[in-house]
Structure formats: structure tokens, C-alpha cells
Design a protein around this motif. Structure first.
Motif, PDB file in Angstrom:
ATOM      1  N   GLN A 132       0.823  -1.210   0.000  1.00  0.00           N
ATOM      2  CA  GLN A 132       0.000   0.000   0.000  1.00  0.00           C
ATOM      3  C   GLN A 132       0.861   1.266   0.000  1.00  0.00           C
ATOM      4  OE1 GLN A 132      -2.873   0.475  -0.764  1.00  0.00           O
ATOM      5  NE2 GLN A 132      -4.098  -1.325  -0.294  1.00  0.00           N
ATOM      6  N   THR A 185       0.595   3.867  -3.190  1.00  0.00           N
ATOM      7  CA  THR A 185       0.201   5.257  -2.980  1.00  0.00           C
ATOM      8  C   THR A 185       1.289   6.237  -3.380  1.00  0.00           C
ATOM      9  OG1 THR A 185      -1.145   4.524  -1.099  1.00  0.00           O
ATOM     10  CG2 THR A 185      -0.741   6.891  -1.293  1.00  0.00           C
ATOM     11  N   SER A 187      -6.002   3.086   3.343  1.00  0.00           N
ATOM     12  CA  SER A 187      -5.962   1.879   2.512  1.00  0.00           C
ATOM     13  C   SER A 187      -5.489   0.672   3.305  1.00  0.00           C
ATOM     14  CB  SER A 187      -5.051   2.110   1.301  1.00  0.00           C
ATOM     15  OG  SER A 187      -5.617   3.063   0.422  1.00  0.00           O
ATOM     16  N   CYS A 234      -8.397  -0.494   5.291  1.00  0.00           N
ATOM     17  CA  CYS A 234      -9.354  -1.148   4.389  1.00  0.00           C
ATOM     18  C   CYS A 234      -8.899  -2.561   4.062  1.00  0.00           C
ATOM     19  CB  CYS A 234      -9.508  -0.334   3.104  1.00  0.00           C
ATOM     20  SG  CYS A 234     -10.453   1.198   3.295  1.00  0.00           S
ATOM     21  N   ASP A 235      -7.601  -2.750   3.843  1.00  0.00           N
ATOM     22  CA  ASP A 235      -7.084  -4.090   3.569  1.00  0.00           C
ATOM     23  C   ASP A 235      -7.227  -4.997   4.782  1.00  0.00           C
ATOM     24  OD1 ASP A 235      -6.453  -3.764   0.949  1.00  0.00           O
ATOM     25  OD2 ASP A 235      -4.312  -3.492   1.227  1.00  0.00           O
ATOM     26  N   PRO A 288     -10.600  -2.800  -3.233  1.00  0.00           N
ATOM     27  CA  PRO A 288      -9.738  -1.644  -3.524  1.00  0.00           C
ATOM     28  C   PRO A 288     -10.471  -0.509  -4.221  1.00  0.00           C
ATOM     29  CG  PRO A 288      -8.597  -3.688  -4.052  1.00  0.00           C
ATOM     30  CD  PRO A 288     -10.007  -4.065  -3.727  1.00  0.00           C
ATOM     31  N   HIS A 342     -11.914   2.054  -1.759  1.00  0.00           N
ATOM     32  CA  HIS A 342     -11.082   2.719  -0.755  1.00  0.00           C
ATOM     33  C   HIS A 342     -11.308   4.228  -0.729  1.00  0.00           C
ATOM     34  CE1 HIS A 342      -7.850  -0.651  -0.099  1.00  0.00           C
ATOM     35  NE2 HIS A 342      -9.086  -1.104  -0.039  1.00  0.00           N
TER      36      HIS A 342
END
Length: 419
Positions: A111, A115, A150, A153-154, A160, A163
Motif C-alpha cells: 500500500q 500510494t 488503505s 481497508c485491507d 480496492p 477505498h
């Protein structure tokens, strides 16, 4: 005889921009006093704060009335005490520490790269094409605000492509929590985020009931936290997920930006870290002391509590100024100086319940995700250093600080030579 200076206006824009002189006045002249605007007893010295974070006579339960407004309608874990609180921490802890965190490390790395690397590539290409001489980015808006959302969220195995929705809800939660001015728009945005978050999460929670998924939501669906054979209901899981999004992302978001800001403001220490990455833990520990994101916490006294000869009565609110304690010269040498080589902030203790700094709080409510935050900061700063040289603040940049409870940079404009 010289009279004591006036008590600073702790909620003013001036104090927000530079709270440290005001905290010094509190420590020196008003270490324990009744603060009329906040209707609480304010405590500012390290020696008083440190034992109080572990004192069972001070409770978090009042937080339900604050956090429940926009996180969810079920009990919120951080507003619980005793066995109920411990049982919920026990459910989440394995995902954020130990073997669970080890297994999640590759996801954190992915991640961070997902990003930051597009931003780095954009700037590398622009410099190579001659359209500008140096790379640049707003580290907050382009990275630190996005990356930890993120990751959370994972942790919950969320798609994805969704997100970005959680980034919006996270920002709304943060602004609503810090809305001490009572801005009706921020409150409305928080209520919208609460509604939309619930509309998204409740069907997802229902779909994972009875499953064997290894994500946090699936684990909570199978949990029986009170040991009575009764599983958590959908609304409590939804509220727990909102808390994880808020707390899990905010720690890294704000602390990462402030650590990078401190490092670029101290280029000799930045270079030392660039040359020797084994100093990373010390740099993070000092960042937590020097500019930890949580300025203060409040707790409710359930019994009379004596603090430095002052009786804080049962039923009174207590405000513990962590940021002031972390800059207390009675505890830390030259406390207003960022120094990752200092010897009075033991790095071997810095990421556990007995940390010498107050950046993660303490006692039963010590930050549950401190090891995850540490790993996220290590990963992000290493990635930044690996891809930049001559890293510094952009010309003309002036930091703007937001928030009263949680103090954060609204932007961090950096310039560098791409590597």
C-alpha cells in the motif's frame, strides 16, 4: 514580587499555531487548575500525567456520548472499561501486533508503494523532461492521508475500488471529532459519513456471517467477546470498524507527516537517518515525544483524586495534556529540541505500555495499534528516503496546523532531487 502570567487561551488560534509557550506557563504556574471554558481540571506536568493514565479512578466511559454520535449506535470500545474493554481489545490485538502484524507487513509495504510510487514517478518524469528542476509533492494530501486508510481497508478485506469512499468518510470523521467550534457543516458531514458508512458496512457484515475469512470483519463476526456464547451484533461490529478506520488511520496519517516535517527541519538528523536506517525506531520515538498528535485526553473522575495537593472531586472532568508532559523539562532534557539521539526517551520501551513518552497514552487504554503505526512509519519513511535526495521544505511553505484535540499539518510541501 513578580505576578504569575495569565492563563493562556488554550482554544485560541494563536495557541493552536504555537502551543508550547502556553504549556510552559501551565507547567510552571498552573500545573493543576480548573479551566472554565472546558469545564475540566487541566493537568500539564509529566509527573502528574504519567500515573493518572493508569489510575482506575479516571474513566473513559463518558466518551460514548461523544464518539457514539458519529461512529455508531453500539458501545464504542474506547469508551468501555474493565473486562468489557479488555475482551474487545483481545479481539483486535492479534491483527495489529505480533504474528498477525508480521503477516500483514507485505500488505503495508504494497500500500505504501501503491500510494507513493505514482507521485514519485510523476515527478521523476517531469524532471527528466526538463519541465522543472526538482521534484515536489504535498506529502499530506498525496500520501500520508491516503496510505493508512488503505491499510485499514485491507485489514478489513474491503474492495480496492471502494477505498476512496473510506478516505472520504475518514476525513469527515476526523473533522467532526475536532469540531469544537460547532461548525454545523462539519457536523452534517460527520452524520452523512456515519449514515453512508453504515449503509455500506451492515450488508457486508451480514454477508460474512458464518464464513471462515481471515480478515478483521470476519473474525469479529465469529467472536463471542463476553464468553456467554452470544456473538457480537452487526451494529457493534460496524461501530468497531468505524473506530478502526478513525483511530488506525489517524495515528499514522498525522504522526507520519509530523515526523517527516521534524526531520526536514533538522537536516543533520535526516542525513544521519538516511545513512543509518537502524536509527529509524529512535527517530519515530522522538517524533512521538516531540510532536505527538494527541494534545490531550479527557477522563471522568469516579472518585475524588488528589493531584499535587489539589482535590479533583468525584464527577469532575480531567484534561491530561500529553503534549505538555512530553515537553516538560522536569522529565526531558532540552525538551523543545527534536533529538533522536537523546537518552531520556528509551527507544527499547517506546513502543510498549511502559513507554517514557506520552505519545501513545498509557494504562489499559494505551494505543492498541502502536506496533502497526511504527511499522507503517518505518515503511513510509524508508520508501521516501530511498527515492529522494536533498529533501527539504518547498520554498515559501509555511506549516498550517489544524485541530485542537489532535493537532495535525494540513499540508506538507516538500521538494527534492529524484533518485
Amino acid at each position: 514580587m513578580t505576578s504569575a502570567p495569565a492563563i493562556p487561551d488554550l482554544l485560541s488560534a494563536e495557541n493552536l499555531a504555537n502551543p508550547w509557550p502556553g504549556y510552559q506557563i501551565l507547567r510552571d504556574h498552573y500545573p493543576v487548575f480548573w479551566h472554565e471554558p472546558s469545564q475540566s481540571w487541566v493537568i500539564s506536568r509529566y509527573e502528574h500525567i504519567k500515573p493518572l493514565v493508569k489510575d482506575p479512578r479516571l474513566t473513559h466511559e463518558y466518551l460514548q456520548d461523544i464518539l457514539g454520535v458519529f461512529l455508531g449506535d453500539a458501545p464504542v470500545m474506547v469508551a468501555m472499561e474493565g473486562r468489557q474493554h479488555a475482551s474487545r481489545r483481545k479481539l483486535v490485538g492479534p491483527f495489529l501486533n505480533g504474528k498477525g502484524l508480521d503477516a500483514f507487513a507485505a500488505t503495508i509495504e504494497r500500500q505504501a508503494r501503491t500510494t507513493l510510487e505514482p507521485v514519485l514517478e510523476r515527478e521523476r518524469a517531469a524532471v527528466a523532461a526538463g519541465s522543472r528542476e526538482r521534484g515536489g509533492m504535498d506529502f499530506v494530501t498525496e500520501f500520508s492521508r491516503v496510505f493508512p486508510v488503505s491499510v485499514m481497508c485491507d485489514l478489513m478485506a474491503l474492495p480496492p475500488e471502494d477505498h476512496h469512499k473510506f478516505e472520504d468518510w475518514y476525513n469527515a470523521f476526523i473533522l467532526c471529532l475536532g469540531n469544537i467550534q460547532g461548525d454545523p457543516q462539519l457536523f452534517e458531514d460527520g452524520m452523512r459519513a456515519k449514515r453512508e458508512f453504515g449503509e455500506y458496512m451492515l450488508p457486508l457484515i451480514a454477508s460474512r456471517r458464518g464464513g471462515d475469512g481471515e480478515d478483521l470483519i470476519s473474525a469479529l463476526c465469529r467472536a463471542e467477546p463476553d464468553g456467554d456464547g452470544v456473538p457480537m451484533d452487526d451494529e457493534e461490529i460496524r461501530t468497531m470498524a468505524a473506530l478502526m478506520l478513525l483511530g488506525g488511520a489517524e495515528n499514522t496519517d498525522h504522526q507520519l507527516a509530523q515526523l517527516v516535517h521534524a526531520l526536514v527541519e533538522h537536516p543533520e538528523q535526516l542525513q544521519a537517518l538516511r545513512d543509518d536506517r537502524s536509527l529509524m525506531s529512535a527517530a519515530i520515538a522522538e517524533g512521538l515525544r516531540y510532536n505527538g498528535i494527541v494534545q490531550f485526553i479527557q477522563r471522568l473522575a469516579v472518585e475524588d483524586v488528589d493531584v499535587d495537593g489539589v482535590t479533583v472531586p468525584e464527577g469532575a472532568m480531567v484534561t491530561l495534556f500529553f503534549a505538555s508532559g512530553n515537553r516538560d523539562p522536569r522529565r526531558f532534557a532540552d525538551p523543545d529540541t527534536f533529538d533522536m539521539f537523546r537518552t531520556d526517551n528509551d527507544v527499547t520501551k517506546a513502543f510498549g505500555g511502559n513507554a517514557e513518552h506520552l505519545g501513545f497514552g498509557g494504562g489499559p487504554h494505551v494505543c492498541l495499534g502502536m506496533q502497526t503505526t511504527k511499522l507503517e512509519l518505518e515503511t513510509a519513511v524508508n520508501l521516501l528516503l530511498d527515492n529522494t535526495s536533498d529533501l527539504r521544505l518547498a520554498d515559501g511553505y509555511r506549516p498550517q496546523w489544524t485541530g485542537v484535540l489532535s493537532r495535525a499539518l494540513s499540508s506538507l510541501e516538500l521538494t527534492y532531487t529524484p533518485v
